[in-house]
Design a protein around this motif. Structure first.
Motif: not given
Length: 188
Positions: A31, A70, A87-91, A161, A163-164
């Protein structure tokens, strides 16, 4: 490199955490996360020592929030822009009706003909506002801003998506979804 240690460290971290962790012997997890202590040790071992306090300043003060810790502060990663497999685990997210892409005006003709592609990155990067897109475009020359018909793209089933750090991401933008907002005089 820049003489400003925050800027220089930000550029170094972008290179290492987005593109070449192996350049300092660092391994990222699936990730994109690296242990902070491991990162600092690898940087020091490769002649690029960074103090934890400076790292904290870089993460906290970066206007684009390129990096994130984190929740427990023991790991760090780049928020987006990777050229390596992570895999940035984007929603999936619902974008605003119009997004923007900043580029140099000299690239307009090509982009309007072939669309926006991610190149070495995983996604095309888009902005929610014209000012941000203009700043992005200015990094590459005289800025031009393209409007992206995100509402039509979503209607056509294209996924977005967020991003953060607030950058909108998508796989590509075909020419039919692009409109020119601004360019250098005499260019199109």
């Amino acid at each position: 490199m820049s003489r400003d240690p925050v800027v220089a460290t930000s550029k170094l971290l972008s290179y290492v955490l987005r593109h070449r962790p192996d350049s300092i012997g660092l391994a990222l997890d699936a990730h994109g996360w690296a242990g902070v202590d491991e990162l600092l040790a690898c940087l020091a071992a490769h002649g690029k020592p960074v103090e934890r306090a400076l790292l904290d300043r870089v993460v906290a003060s970066n206007d684009k929030q390129r990096f994130a810790f984190s929740p427990d502060g023991t790991r760090i990663r780049a928020s987006q822009g990777h050229s390596i497999a992570v895999d940035l685990q984007l929603q999936e997210a619902e974008p605003p009706a119009v997004l923007y892409h900043g580029t140099a005006s000299r690239f307009l003709k090509s982009i309007l003909a072939s669309g926006l592609r991610p190149g070495a990155r995983h996604h095309v990067h888009l902005s929610a506002d014209i000012d941000t897109a203009t700043r992005v475009g200015a990094r590459h020359g005289f800025p031009a801003v393209l409007a992206v018909d995100a509402a039509r793209m979503r209607t056509d089933g294209i996924v977005f998506y967020l991003s953060d750090n607030g950058v909108w991401l998508t796989a590509e933008v075909k020419p039919k979804y692009l409109g020119q907002m601004a360019s250098a005089p005499g260019e199109a």
